[in-house]
Design a protein around this motif. Structure first.
Motif, PDB file in Angstrom:
ATOM      1  N   GLU A   1       4.442   9.366   4.124  1.00  0.00           N
ATOM      2  CA  GLU A   1       5.400   8.736   4.979  1.00  0.00           C
ATOM      3  C   GLU A   1       4.857   8.691   6.157  1.00  0.00           C
ATOM      4  O   GLU A   1       5.018   9.792   6.863  1.00  0.00           O
ATOM      5  N   LEU A   2       4.553   7.511   6.833  1.00  0.00           N
ATOM      6  CA  LEU A   2       3.955   7.405   8.247  1.00  0.00           C
ATOM      7  C   LEU A   2       4.603   6.621   9.025  1.00  0.00           C
ATOM      8  O   LEU A   2       4.633   5.195   8.571  1.00  0.00           O
ATOM      9  N   ALA A   3       5.071   7.015   9.994  1.00  0.00           N
ATOM     10  CA  ALA A   3       6.037   5.842  11.106  1.00  0.00           C
ATOM     11  C   ALA A   3       6.881   5.202  10.559  1.00  0.00           C
ATOM     12  O   ALA A   3       6.952   3.910  10.636  1.00  0.00           O
ATOM     13  N   GLY A   4       7.693   5.590   9.513  1.00  0.00           N
ATOM     14  CA  GLY A   4       8.855   4.850   9.077  1.00  0.00           C
ATOM     15  C   GLY A   4       8.361   4.105   7.894  1.00  0.00           C
ATOM     16  O   GLY A   4       9.237   3.294   7.351  1.00  0.00           O
ATOM     17  N   ALA A   5       7.339   4.287   7.266  1.00  0.00           N
ATOM     18  CA  ALA A   5       6.807   3.460   6.129  1.00  0.00           C
ATOM     19  C   ALA A   5       5.962   4.124   5.214  1.00  0.00           C
ATOM     20  O   ALA A   5       5.228   5.298   5.582  1.00  0.00           O
ATOM     21  N   ARG A   6       6.026   3.841   3.957  1.00  0.00           N
ATOM     22  CA  ARG A   6       4.897   4.389   2.834  1.00  0.00           C
ATOM     23  C   ARG A   6       3.801   3.587   2.985  1.00  0.00           C
ATOM     24  O   ARG A   6       3.577   2.352   2.808  1.00  0.00           O
ATOM     25  N   ALA A   7       2.771   4.566   3.176  1.00  0.00           N
ATOM     26  CA  ALA A   7       1.231   3.844   3.679  1.00  0.00           C
ATOM     27  C   ALA A   7       0.311   4.812   3.423  1.00  0.00           C
ATOM     28  O   ALA A   7       0.520   5.935   2.959  1.00  0.00           O
TER      29      ALA A   7
ATOM     30  N   VAL B   1       0.811  -1.378   0.021  1.00  0.00           N
ATOM     31  CA  VAL B   1       0.045   0.048   0.051  1.00  0.00           C
ATOM     32  C   VAL B   1       0.920   1.360   0.200  1.00  0.00           C
ATOM     33  O   VAL B   1       1.809   1.191   0.690  1.00  0.00           O
ATOM     34  N   GLY B   2       0.448   2.065  -1.085  1.00  0.00           N
ATOM     35  CA  GLY B   2       1.275   3.182  -1.043  1.00  0.00           C
ATOM     36  C   GLY B   2       2.630   3.382  -1.882  1.00  0.00           C
ATOM     37  O   GLY B   2       3.233   4.358  -1.957  1.00  0.00           O
ATOM     38  N   ASP B   3       2.888   2.127  -2.619  1.00  0.00           N
ATOM     39  CA  ASP B   3       4.030   2.151  -3.376  1.00  0.00           C
ATOM     40  C   ASP B   3       4.068   2.861  -4.719  1.00  0.00           C
ATOM     41  O   ASP B   3       4.872   2.477  -5.604  1.00  0.00           O
TER      42      ASP B   3
ATOM     43  N   ILE C   1      -3.029   1.552   6.926  1.00  0.00           N
ATOM     44  CA  ILE C   1      -2.307   0.168   6.397  1.00  0.00           C
ATOM     45  C   ILE C   1      -1.011   0.488   5.399  1.00  0.00           C
ATOM     46  O   ILE C   1      -1.079   1.324   4.580  1.00  0.00           O
ATOM     47  N   GLU C   2      -0.113  -0.559   5.542  1.00  0.00           N
ATOM     48  CA  GLU C   2       1.032  -0.591   4.984  1.00  0.00           C
ATOM     49  C   GLU C   2       1.184  -1.696   3.911  1.00  0.00           C
ATOM     50  O   GLU C   2       1.949  -1.565   2.898  1.00  0.00           O
ATOM     51  N   MET C   3       0.662  -2.988   4.188  1.00  0.00           N
ATOM     52  CA  MET C   3       0.781  -3.988   3.414  1.00  0.00           C
ATOM     53  C   MET C   3      -0.551  -4.831   3.511  1.00  0.00           C
ATOM     54  O   MET C   3      -1.055  -5.051   4.655  1.00  0.00           O
ATOM     55  N   VAL C   4      -0.798  -5.597   2.411  1.00  0.00           N
ATOM     56  CA  VAL C   4      -1.800  -6.465   2.606  1.00  0.00           C
ATOM     57  C   VAL C   4      -1.018  -7.948   2.084  1.00  0.00           C
ATOM     58  O   VAL C   4      -0.785  -7.839   0.729  1.00  0.00           O
ATOM     59  N   GLU C   5      -1.406  -8.872   2.572  1.00  0.00           N
ATOM     60  CA  GLU C   5      -0.804 -10.451   2.152  1.00  0.00           C
ATOM     61  C   GLU C   5      -2.115 -11.399   2.487  1.00  0.00           C
ATOM     62  O   GLU C   5      -2.792 -11.184   3.161  1.00  0.00           O
TER      63      GLU C   5
END
Length: 681
Positions: A581-587, A564-566, A675-679
């Motif tokens: 950029e949220l809490a060290g992650a692209r989200a 998410v966000g890439d 949300i940063e990732m969905v698997e």
């Protein structure tokens, strides 16, 4: 039930179906005054009152913003549903045209009244404005109802006392609170009432009591307006009767030396509407004293503007006004808007002028209103949508011109007929001179070829569809024309040709979002990931728009991992905000409700989430196939794991829905979780 009643019911049903068919299109992009009205209505619902007009270039009449605020309240804030009350008014206007035709009299066939109602039902100007968040439909209802009551009072013998005069005055006052244009015409109507009650203007001196009937009408109308006027007097440094649009017009439409952006900026920096109006009036009058011939130069352009069918934003209900109208709708508009309007204008003027020359009381009232409307438009400015103000006068008489004018004509009134034909000829010539011929010819040819391509594509004949789309582009190259060609070439497997078509669409209008969505989806599917990322984040279109359109208009290839966000998550997400950029992650932040597309075969989903809310955790639910489970998310990143029920769809994708209790961010957004990732597996 009488046969005539069944005819009327059928016409009203037809009117409702046309308006609902237009309304069922995707929600259109607000245009012209809609942005203002929607903002004021939301301010009223939020308890901010009329604060919008402390920073705007005029003060509006209040009734339509109040109507729209009420509609939004009934619809729970849903803008699309909020159009339904106005659609109901638009259907009511068809009935009012029918009643007006009856009240005019003339002993014509019932077919004339049915035809008048049918014209009002199928006229696309009326039908389109029913779904627009603008004041014309509400004004038409109130104004037409007031005229109907006045003519019905006259038809029933013009007796006094009669509740119709008071009711007409009340409706007239409400119409003034919607659009103040008829304000000074109120005195004319009061005079007409007195003359009708007296039987002849010469009898006024012998029966002065009849003047009191006209005065009653005027006082009732002004009594309805009075609370708003008193409110303005108490709120501002000087009194404002209804609105200040005329002051703005005096400056903006008399060849000002300043451009419109400067005029807006200057007026919006004056917080008090009364001072703003005084300043605008002074600047406009100073310009007229400097060059009085301005008034002469504007007469002919404004005359043409009255009769012009303009190719402007509010002509069609479109999600983006850079888009092409649907081919069938465009072709229908040429007949049921442009041609029909020309016939209404010419026929209505002919029959109205003829009846007025014969001193028929209804024609005198409606003819005076038409003359007043034209005079005001000539000295201020004309707009195509202002025709709504005169349809109630023209449509009933147009039906008479088409069906009954030869029967109504008489050899003793040859001068009246000659005058009527001359007036109708002048208006008809003006309609032809003002008409946008190039727009209609090019758009008509483009729509014919696009319709041919759509039909061929629906039949599976892709080569013929592509050939038709190329013919449409040869007539008039538009972004949607290139997009249609790109879709067809992509379906044929010609990815290079499709890519070229989408890029041509972008070059033809870099502000139009859909081509970016389709090109990005194609590039991602063919493995050109870096280029897809660049296309998905165009310089001149907001990421939010691209994100929303990608969900609506594309069905991407199923992925087991969504970063998410890439820059490649477009089409998989709905209800999300632009990436950060949220809490060290692209989200991305979610809103109140968010949806994610995952493979239909997925049985377990893992979402890397965080609340990032400083004061409290976020509570919500995650749902799929109607089954939901609750969760509580704190500040730290964590994996949210959910078991997915068996799939019930044949689509390669299924949806996961997140519902959270939002919290207001300082920038005005309603935020849910990050949300940063969905698997899935």
């Amino acid at each position: 039930m009488r046969r005539d009643s069944w005819w009327l019911i059928g016409i009203l049903v037809l009117a409702a179906l046309i308006r609902l068919a237009l309304w069922l299109q995707p929600l259109h992009l607000p245009a012209n005054d809609e942005v203002e009205y929607l903002t004021v209505a939301r301010d009223l619902l939020a308890g901010r009152g009329w604060s919008f007009y402390e920073r705007y270039h005029w003060l509006r009449a209040p009734l339509y913003p109040l109507w729209l605020a009420g509609s939004l309240w009934l619809a729970g804030g849903d803008v699309w549903l909020a159009a339904l009350p106005t659609i109901a008014l638009s259907v009511l206007n068809v009935y009012l045209i029918y009643r007006l035709s009856h009240a005019i009299g003339d002993n014509v066939s019932p077919l004339v009244h049915r035809l008048a109602a049918l014209v009002a039902a199928i006229l696309l100007t009326h039908a389109t404005f029913a779904s627009l968040y603008m004041s014309e439909t509400l004004f038409t209802t109130l104004f037409s109802a007031a005229l109907w009551l006045l003519l019905a009072w006259r038809q029933r013998g013009a007796r006094w006392p009669d509740w119709r005069i008071v009711a007409a005055g009340g409706l007239w006052g409400l119409a003034l609170l919607t659009r103040s244009m008829p304000l000074y015409f109120t005195l004319v109507v009061a005079g007409w009432i007195a003359v009708v009650a007296a039987g002849h203007w010469r009898n006024l001196l012998r029966r002065p009591v009849t003047l009191l009937i006209g005065v009653t009408f005027a006082i009732t109308a002004l009594a309805v307006v009075a609370p708003w006027t008193i409110r303005n007097c108490l709120s501002y440094r000087s009194c404002i009767l209804i609105e200040t649009g005329l002051s703005y017009n005096v400056w903006a439409f008399n060849e000002p030396r300043e451009d419109m952006a400067t005029i807006f900026r200057v007026l919006e920096n004056i917080p008090d509407p009364s001072e703003r109006a005084a300043y605008a009036t002074a600047r406009g009058l100073a310009r007229l004293r400097e060059d009085p011939t301005i008034m002469l130069r504007k007469l002919w352009p404004n005359w043409l503007a009255i009769w012009r069918v303009k190719a402007i934003q509010d002509r069609f209900l479109l999600t983006d006004y850079r888009a092409d109208p649907p081919p069938l709708l465009f072709l229908a508009a040429l007949i049921f808007d442009d041609l029909l309007y020309g016939l209404i204008a010419v026929g209505g003027i002919a029959a109205l002028v003829y009846a007025a020359c014969r001193r028929r009381a209804p024609a005198m009232l409606l003819g005076l209103w038409l003359a007043y409307f034209i005079a005001v438009s000539l000295v201020t400015h004309g707009e195509g949508r202002y025709r709504h103000f005169i349809f109630c006068a023209l449509i009933p008489y147009a039906a008479r011109a088409w069906l009954a004018l030869p029967a109504l004509a008489c050899r003793r009134h040859q001068l009246a007929m000659a005058t009527a034909l001359a007036a109708a000829g002048a208006v008809g010539l003006s309609v032809l001179l003002a008409y946008h011929w190039e727009y209609a010819i090019q758009g008509g040819a483009r729509s014919v070829w696009r319709l041919s391509g759509d039909l061929a594509r629906a039949a599976g004949d892709l080569p013929r569809a592509a050939a038709s789309y190329r013919q449409a582009l040869a007539v008039q190259p538009t972004p949607d024309g290139y997009v249609a060609l790109g879709h067809t070439l992509r379906a044929q497997g010609d990815t290079a040709g499709a890519s070229d078509a989408y890029r041509a669409a972008i070059r033809s209008n870099i502000l139009y979002p859909p081509p970016y969505v389709y090109l990005g989806d194609l590039l991602r599917e063919t493995g050109q990931l870096d280029e897809a990322r660049r296309v998905y984040r165009p310089q001149y279109v907001s990421e939010q728009t691209v994100l929303d359109l990608a969900w609506r208009d594309t069905l991407p290839v199923a992925q087991t991992v969504i970063n998410v966000g890439d820059g490649l998550d477009f089409g998989y997400l709905s209800g999300f905000y632009p990436a950060e950029e949220l809490a060290g992650a692209r989200a991305r932040w979610t809103g109140t409700a968010a949806r994610i597309r995952v493979p239909a075969t997925a049985r377990v989903a893992r979402l890397r989430v965080a609340a990032l809310r400083p004061d409290a955790p976020v509570v919500g639910h995650i749902c799929s196939e109607g089954r939901c489970s609750s969760f509580t998310i704190g500040v730290a990143w964590r994996w949210l794991i959910v078991q997915l029920p068996p799939v019930t769809t044949t689509s390669p994708l299924r949806e996961i829905e997140l519902r959270v209790t939002p919290w207001p961010a300082p920038d005005g957004r309603e935020l849910g979780i990050v949300i940063e990732m969905v698997e899935v597996r």
